[in-house]
Design an enzyme around this catalytic site. Sequence first.
Site, PDB file in Angstrom:
ATOM      1  N   ARG A  25      14.157  26.148  26.547  1.00 19.14           N
ATOM      2  CA  ARG A  25      13.775  27.439  27.108  1.00 19.14           C
ATOM      3  C   ARG A  25      12.257  27.562  27.354  1.00 19.14           C
ATOM      4  O   ARG A  25      11.810  28.469  28.039  1.00 19.14           O
ATOM      5  CB  ARG A  25      14.267  28.570  26.183  1.00 19.14           C
ATOM      6  CG  ARG A  25      15.771  28.731  26.213  1.00 19.14           C
ATOM      7  CD  ARG A  25      16.293  29.581  25.057  1.00 19.14           C
ATOM      8  NE  ARG A  25      16.493  28.821  23.834  1.00 19.14           N
ATOM      9  CZ  ARG A  25      16.920  29.336  22.682  1.00 19.14           C
ATOM     10  NH1 ARG A  25      17.173  30.626  22.593  1.00 19.14           N
ATOM     11  NH2 ARG A  25      17.091  28.571  21.610  1.00 19.14           N
ATOM     12  N   ARG A 344     -24.391  23.514  24.998  1.00 18.89           N
ATOM     13  CA  ARG A 344     -23.287  22.581  24.762  1.00 18.89           C
ATOM     14  C   ARG A 344     -23.758  21.256  24.185  1.00 18.89           C
ATOM     15  O   ARG A 344     -24.948  20.923  24.246  1.00 18.89           O
ATOM     16  CB  ARG A 344     -22.511  22.338  26.059  1.00 18.89           C
ATOM     17  CG  ARG A 344     -23.332  21.656  27.129  1.00 18.89           C
ATOM     18  CD  ARG A 344     -22.519  21.397  28.377  1.00 18.89           C
ATOM     19  NE  ARG A 344     -23.314  20.830  29.426  1.00 18.89           N
ATOM     20  CZ  ARG A 344     -23.368  19.530  29.712  1.00 18.89           C
ATOM     21  NH1 ARG A 344     -22.664  18.664  29.010  1.00 18.89           N
ATOM     22  NH2 ARG A 344     -24.143  19.087  30.695  1.00 18.89           N
ATOM     23  N   ALA A 391     -38.849  30.153  35.168  1.00 17.49           N
ATOM     24  CA  ALA A 391     -37.585  30.243  35.904  1.00 17.49           C
ATOM     25  C   ALA A 391     -37.403  29.028  36.810  1.00 17.49           C
ATOM     26  O   ALA A 391     -38.353  28.568  37.430  1.00 17.49           O
ATOM     27  CB  ALA A 391     -37.580  31.509  36.743  1.00 17.49           C
ATOM     28  N   TYR A 398     -31.142  12.404  34.678  1.00 13.52           N
ATOM     29  CA  TYR A 398     -30.155  11.383  35.059  1.00 13.52           C
ATOM     30  C   TYR A 398     -30.635  10.670  36.315  1.00 13.52           C
ATOM     31  O   TYR A 398     -30.902  11.302  37.345  1.00 13.52           O
ATOM     32  CB  TYR A 398     -28.821  12.092  35.304  1.00 13.52           C
ATOM     33  CG  TYR A 398     -27.649  11.185  35.570  1.00 13.52           C
ATOM     34  CD1 TYR A 398     -27.388  10.092  34.753  1.00 13.52           C
ATOM     35  CD2 TYR A 398     -26.774  11.437  36.630  1.00 13.52           C
ATOM     36  CE1 TYR A 398     -26.298   9.263  34.988  1.00 13.52           C
ATOM     37  CE2 TYR A 398     -25.688  10.616  36.870  1.00 13.52           C
ATOM     38  CZ  TYR A 398     -25.457   9.533  36.048  1.00 13.52           C
ATOM     39  OH  TYR A 398     -24.384   8.714  36.282  1.00 13.52           O
ATOM     40  N   ALA A 434     -46.419  26.389  39.507  1.00 13.68           N
ATOM     41  CA  ALA A 434     -45.114  26.632  40.133  1.00 13.68           C
ATOM     42  C   ALA A 434     -44.775  25.477  41.076  1.00 13.68           C
ATOM     43  O   ALA A 434     -45.640  24.994  41.808  1.00 13.68           O
ATOM     44  CB  ALA A 434     -45.157  27.943  40.901  1.00 13.68           C
TER      45      ALA A 434
HETATM   46  C1  UD1 Z   1      18.497  29.467  15.106  1.00 14.76           C
HETATM   47  C2  UD1 Z   1      19.696  29.913  14.287  1.00 14.76           C
HETATM   48  C3  UD1 Z   1      19.854  31.420  14.469  1.00 14.76           C
HETATM   49  C4  UD1 Z   1      18.583  32.128  14.054  1.00 14.76           C
HETATM   50  C5  UD1 Z   1      17.369  31.576  14.784  1.00 14.76           C
HETATM   51  C6  UD1 Z   1      16.103  32.121  14.182  1.00 14.76           C
HETATM   52  C7  UD1 Z   1      21.246  28.030  14.237  1.00 14.76           C
HETATM   53  C8  UD1 Z   1      22.508  27.492  14.782  1.00 14.76           C
HETATM   54  N1  UD1 Z   1      20.879  29.217  14.720  1.00 14.76           N
HETATM   55  O1  UD1 Z   1      18.767  29.712  16.471  1.00 14.76           O
HETATM   56  O2  UD1 Z   1      20.922  31.894  13.678  1.00 14.76           O
HETATM   57  O3  UD1 Z   1      18.700  33.504  14.271  1.00 14.76           O
HETATM   58  O4  UD1 Z   1      17.325  30.139  14.669  1.00 14.76           O
HETATM   59  O5  UD1 Z   1      14.978  31.732  14.921  1.00 14.76           O
HETATM   60  O6  UD1 Z   1      20.639  27.415  13.378  1.00 14.76           O
HETATM   61  N2  UD1 Z   1      16.458  21.828  15.847  1.00 14.76           N
HETATM   62  C9  UD1 Z   1      16.525  20.506  15.455  1.00 14.76           C
HETATM   63  N3  UD1 Z   1      17.561  19.755  15.911  1.00 14.76           N
HETATM   64  C10 UD1 Z   1      18.544  20.250  16.695  1.00 14.76           C
HETATM   65  C11 UD1 Z   1      18.466  21.596  17.089  1.00 14.76           C
HETATM   66  C12 UD1 Z   1      17.410  22.374  16.628  1.00 14.76           C
HETATM   67  O7  UD1 Z   1      15.662  20.008  14.737  1.00 14.76           O
HETATM   68  O8  UD1 Z   1      19.441  19.483  17.052  1.00 14.76           O
HETATM   69  C13 UD1 Z   1      15.315  22.638  15.360  1.00 14.76           C
HETATM   70  C14 UD1 Z   1      14.485  23.223  16.484  1.00 14.76           C
HETATM   71  O9  UD1 Z   1      13.380  22.374  16.798  1.00 14.76           O
HETATM   72  C15 UD1 Z   1      13.998  24.545  15.917  1.00 14.76           C
HETATM   73  C16 UD1 Z   1      15.058  24.903  14.890  1.00 14.76           C
HETATM   74  O10 UD1 Z   1      15.818  23.736  14.654  1.00 14.76           O
HETATM   75  O11 UD1 Z   1      12.750  24.417  15.257  1.00 14.76           O
HETATM   76  C17 UD1 Z   1      15.994  26.026  15.408  1.00 14.76           C
HETATM   77  O12 UD1 Z   1      16.612  25.587  16.605  1.00 14.76           O
HETATM   78  P1  UD1 Z   1      16.756  26.545  17.881  1.00 14.76           P
HETATM   79  O13 UD1 Z   1      17.426  25.796  18.930  1.00 14.76           O
HETATM   80  O14 UD1 Z   1      15.464  27.186  18.180  1.00 14.76           O
HETATM   81  O15 UD1 Z   1      17.761  27.620  17.286  1.00 14.76           O
HETATM   82  P2  UD1 Z   1      17.876  29.148  17.680  1.00 14.76           P
HETATM   83  O16 UD1 Z   1      18.692  29.269  18.903  1.00 14.76           O
HETATM   84  O17 UD1 Z   1      16.558  29.770  17.689  1.00 14.76           O
HETATM   85 MG    MG Z   2      14.666  29.025  17.691  1.00 15.05          MG
END
Ligand code: UD1
Ligand code: MG
Length: 464
Positions: A25, A344, A391, A398, A434
């Site tokens: 997303r 800088r 001024a 360079y 100047a």
């Molecule tokens: C998740 C929760 C949801 C909660 C929300 C809060 C689940 C199924 N859902 O949804 O209930 O309200 O977080 O923010 O857990 N990740 C992995 N491997 C994967 C998928 C995800 O490491 O295969 C990690 C992502 O990088 C992220 C975290 O898990 O940091 C959450 O994943 P994301 O896809 O953001 O879940 P949400 O849809 O936000």
């Molecule tokens: Mg999330």
Amino acid sequence: MTANGNGGALSTSSAIVLAAGKGVRMKSSTPKVLHEICGRPMIWWVLRALREAGVSRAMLVTSTENDAAVRAIADTIPDVEFDTVVQAEQKGTGHAAQIALKELKPRDGTILIANGDMPVVDGPLFRSVIAACDTLTAVAMVTAKMPLPSNFGRVDRDGDLVTRIIEARDCDPEELAIDEMNAGIYAFDEGALRSVIGELRPENAQGEFYLTDTVGLLAERGDRVVPVLSDPQLVLGVNDRTELAKARAAINQRLCEHHMRGGVTIVDPARTYLEPDLTISSDVVIYPNTSIGGATLIARGTRIGPNCRIYAATIGESAQITESVVLDSTVGAHVVVGPFAHLRDGARLGADVQIGNFVEVKDSSLDAGVKARHLSYLGDAEIGENTNIGAGTITCNYDGERKHKTKIGKRVKIGSDTMLVAPVKVGDGALTGAGTVVTKDVEPGDRVVGSPAKSIKKTPQVSS
Ligand code: UD1
Ligand code: MG
């Protein structure tokens, strides 16, 4: 009922952080947890909160794309022993947790699991959920009341206990109306978690293994799932750029509040952009549209802004910097900079220096009392105390291949529009007219004009 070996004791706490998600997303070629927030990658904030909570070791679930970067970030956080494991294919949060648990030697006690995309979280919140996972509890989980509609997972309760978490995409209309959300932070009794983690099935709208389903599985068999209600601001999840902006604003506000409590006036915190490594003394005033980053140090009484960008700078007492850029530079006490100046790459300004509009200073030292108030470039120069730069003065440093030094002594008067063709020296007390083009060294006390510069100082009469 599940027995919990350490009753939520903090000293032995270990954690898993889920950071492998693609972040579809975000619509970005940068992995989600590496997006920048107040000068640090998103995941840094989560890892720092783990340290603040006293977690001693943590397993980070990474992706092939972000593993090296996440490791490098973890290396900058002291006191916590970090390991990473790559989840090559992202099949959901439950799958990520399975992979992490496989890497960890089973042990009794509490294990914290946190999403890596919630940078506003702080140490006390992690501590409170770990503490809530007491000997009678299988899992304590952070929840928050949030306005609808929301993409967070919904928390289904029976009285004081949670019975299951339903992902927004799997909710029926009645479930969607629940306003208590799953934050994505859980303290599990490790034995209880291991006993159900293999039972997850990807039978849901996203075809993924949901970590959230472990809650329902544990509750179904009669285990206690305890909610820990949090301030919704602390658990903002970042899934797209609008949420990134909200999380950034929340962290920035927190940084501003920290300095305001330390005696700094911030005229408009929403339009002041800070990073975490700043040292700002009391009675500093920061005007709007100013960003300050790096390990910048600002001494008391200084006024900065509006419209300034300051990075990795050291700024002395009671300086005034207006509408200017100061990068990797040192500014002495009572210095005035701007408007529209650019310091800088190692500009070093002594006390009481005055730098005015459209003056650029690069890798140069200006001793106490030097004035360069209009339209100049001073690069690779050393300028002695109380010298005045007219001024339009340019150090021509360079030659097309290499940079050369300009050395100007004390109490020199450099006339308007002087070109100093480096390498060149101008002695103490000298003066240029100047429009002078200085191609050869000027003796102390000499007065030179023209192009190329010629001396107009009368030679002393020798009496016979
Ligand atoms: C998740 C929760 C949801 C909660 C929300 C809060 C689940 C199924 N859902 O949804 O209930 O309200 O977080 O923010 O857990 N990740 C992995 N491997 C994967 C998928 C995800 O490491 O295969 C990690 C992502 O990088 C992220 C975290 O898990 O940091 C959450 O994943 P994301 O896809 O953001 O879940 P949400 O849809 O936000
Ligand atoms: Mg999330």
